[in-house]
Design an enzyme around this catalytic site. Structure first.
Site, short mmCIF file in Angstrom:
data_model
loop_
_atom_site.label_atom_id
_atom_site.label_comp_id
_atom_site.label_asym_id
_atom_site.label_seq_id
_atom_site.Cartn_x
_atom_site.Cartn_y
_atom_site.Cartn_z
CE1 TYR A 106 11.09 32.64 2.00
CE2 TYR A 106 11.35 30.25 1.99
CZ TYR A 106 11.05 31.44 1.33
OH TYR A 106 10.73 31.41 0.00
CG HIS A 158 -3.46 -4.28 12.06
ND1 HIS A 158 -2.56 -4.80 11.17
CD2 HIS A 158 -2.93 -3.11 12.50
CE1 HIS A 158 -1.53 -3.98 11.06
NE2 HIS A 158 -1.72 -2.95 11.86
CE LYS A 210 -0.39 0.11 5.06
NZ LYS A 210 -1.30 0.14 6.21
NE ARG A 250 -2.63 -7.57 7.82
CZ ARG A 250 -3.18 -8.06 8.91
NH1 ARG A 250 -3.73 -9.28 8.89
NH2 ARG A 250 -3.22 -7.38 10.02
CG ASP A 304 11.22 24.24 -4.76
OD1 ASP A 304 10.46 23.28 -4.89
OD2 ASP A 304 10.87 25.43 -4.91
NE ARG A 346 -6.47 0.48 11.71
CZ ARG A 346 -5.29 0.31 11.12
NH1 ARG A 346 -4.44 1.34 11.02
NH2 ARG A 346 -4.94 -0.87 10.63
CB CYS A 394 13.10 26.49 1.08
SG CYS A 394 14.11 27.70 1.97
#
Length: 369
Positions: A257, A159, A36, A215, A306, A131, A304
Site C-alpha cells: 500500500y 509498585h 496478567k 512480583r 495479513d 495510579r 498489511c
C-alpha cells in the site's frame, strides 16, 4: 489446523529455568508470578500450571476475568487481582477464591454495604506511581478503617516507578514511604500478612529481604526488564511462520500500500502470511526484519493486516513456499529479539509480546536446558 504454518512456540523448560533463577535472586522473598494479559501473551493457564508445578505459591493478574480463567484451568494457587473490581463483582471474586485490591475509602464504603461474605483483600499504597491507592498516611487510616469494619486485609504492596534504572534515588524514596506504612501497622496485621514491592527489575537489582514476595512478570518470560541486560534470562517465546509466495520484481516496481517502497534493481521477494492483525506492527514497515535460511531479510513496503513482503535476493540457496521464517527467535546462528523489535517500533518488549494476537496459535513444549 494451521494452514499458514504460523505459531508462537513457548518453551516451558526455559520458563521454569527463569523462575528458578529469579527465586534465587529474590530469596528470602518468594516469587509472586504475574500472569496478567494472558501471561504477557504467552498463555496464562499453561504458564500458571507450570509455575505451580515447580512450587510457586502465589500468582497475580490485572483483572477479575483473568483470575477466573486461571481457576477454570484447574490452578488453585492464591491469586491477587492488581486492579479495579466493581463492587457487584466482589462476591464473584470470593466465589473463585481471588484476592482483590483495596485502594480507597470510596471503595471501602461500597464494599461494606454488600450483604455477602467478602474475600480477603490486599491494600495498595501509592508511593509514587500515582495510579491506584493513596499515600502512606491515608493508606494507614484506610487499613484501620477496613479492619474496624470487619474486612480482612491479608497483604500490602506498592509498585516501583523507576526500578529499571539501577541507581534511581526514587526507588529509595518509594521504599521509605512503604516502610513507614508497614511500621504504622505495627502488630495489627493478620497472620500470614504478605508484603511486596519489587517488580522484575526490583527482583534483579534490589535487596528484597525486608519483604515477603516479589512480583515477577516480564523477566519470568526471559525478557529484559531494563536496558541493563541480565544474560541469565532465557526468552521462552519464538514466533515462526513460513514463506507463502515468491516472485521476482523489476527495478521501478513498488511494493504494498501507498507505494512506500520502490525497487531500484531487480529483486526476489517473499510474501509472509502474517500482519498487524497478528501483532506484527505496522511500525515495522520498511524497517523490520525476519530470518530466512539463516539470513536477515528486510521488510519492504507497508505491513498489511495479513501479510508483508521481504527481500530475499541475497539468499544463495533455493527457496520454496513453505520454508520456515523466524519473526522472533533464532535460526542458523541469527537471532531477532523482542527487544530489537521494540526498539524499531519505539516501544518496549512488553508491548511486542502482549500484541501477538490470539490468531497466532501457542504451542507448548518442554525443551532441553
Amino acid at each position: 489446523m494451521n494452514s499458514r504454518k504460523t505459531f508462537a512456540l513457548i518453551d516451558l523448560s526455559a520458563y521454569m529455568q527463569n523462575l528458578h533463577y529469579l527465586s534465587r535472586k529474590a530469596s528470602p522473598a518468594k516469587l509472586m508470578v504475574v500472569v496478567k494479559a494472558d501471561a504477557y501473551g504467552h498463555g496464562a493457564v499453561e504458564l500458571s500450571r507450570a509455575a505451580r508445578d515447580i512450587g510457586i505459591e502465589q500468582l497475580a493478574v490485572a483483572f477479575l476475568e483473568e483470575g477466573i480463567k486461571i481457576r477454570e484451568g484447574g490452578v488453585d494457587l492464591p491469586i491477587l487481582i492488581l486492579n479495579y473490581v466493581d463492587r457487584h463483582e466482589i462476591p464473584i471474586a470470593r466465589k473463585f477464591g481471588l484476592t482483590p485490591t483495596l485502594c480507597s475509602f470510596g471503595q471501602l464504603e461500597e464494599i461494606v454495604d454488600l450483604e455477602v461474605s467478602l474475600p480477603d483483600f490486599h491494600i495498595v499504597v501509592d508511593t509514587g506511581m500515582r495510579r491506584l491507592g493513596m499515600e502512606w498516611e491515608d493508606s494507614l487510616r484506610l487499613y484501620e478503617s477496613a479492619i474496624s469494619k470487619g474486612i480482612r486485609i491479608t497483604g500490602a504492596y506498592t509498585h516501583f516507578a523507576t526500578a529499571d534504572e539501577k541507581e534511581s534515588d526514587f526507588v529509595s524514596e518509594q521504599q521509605d514511604s512503604f516502610d513507614r506504612f508497614l511500621a504504622g501497622l505495627g502488630k495489627k496485621t493478620f497472620g500470614g500478612f504478605k508484603t511486596h514491592i519489587s517488580n522484575s527489575a526490583g527482583t534483579i537489582f534490589l535487596d528484597n529481604s525486608r519483604y515477603d514476595y516479589v512480583r515477577t512478570g516480564i523477566a519470568s518470560y526471559g525478557l529484559q526488564p531494563s536496558i541493563i541486560a541480565d544474560n541469565n534470562l532465557k526468552p521462552i517465546l519464538e514466533w515462526k511462520t513460513c514463506i507463502s509466495y515468491l516472485k521476482e520484481i523489476h527495478a521501478g516496481y513498488s511494493v504494498s500500500y501507498g507505494r512506500t517502497f520502490l525497487a531500484n534493481h531487480d529483486m526476489l521477494v517473499a510474501t509472509i502470511p502474517v500482519g498487524y492483525a497478528d501483532g506484527y506492527s505496522r511500525l515495522l514497515s520498511n524497517k523490520g526484519y525476519v530470518i530466512i535460511a539463516g539470513k536477515r531479510c528486510r521488510v519492504l513496503g507497508r505491513v498489511c493486516m495479513d501479510q508483508f513482503v521481504v527481500d530475499v535476493s541475497h539468499i544463495e540457496r533455493k527457496l520454496s513456499v513453505g520454508d520456515e521464517v523466524v519473526i522472533i527467535g533464532s535460526q542458523e546462528g541469527e537471532r531477532i529479539t523482542a527487544e530489537e523489535i521494540a526498539d524499531l517500533c519505539g516501544t518496549i518488549n512488553y508491548e511486542v509480546v502482549c500484541s501477538i494476537s490470539s490468531r497466532v496459535p501457542r504451542i507448548y513444549r518442554k525443551g532441553e536446558n
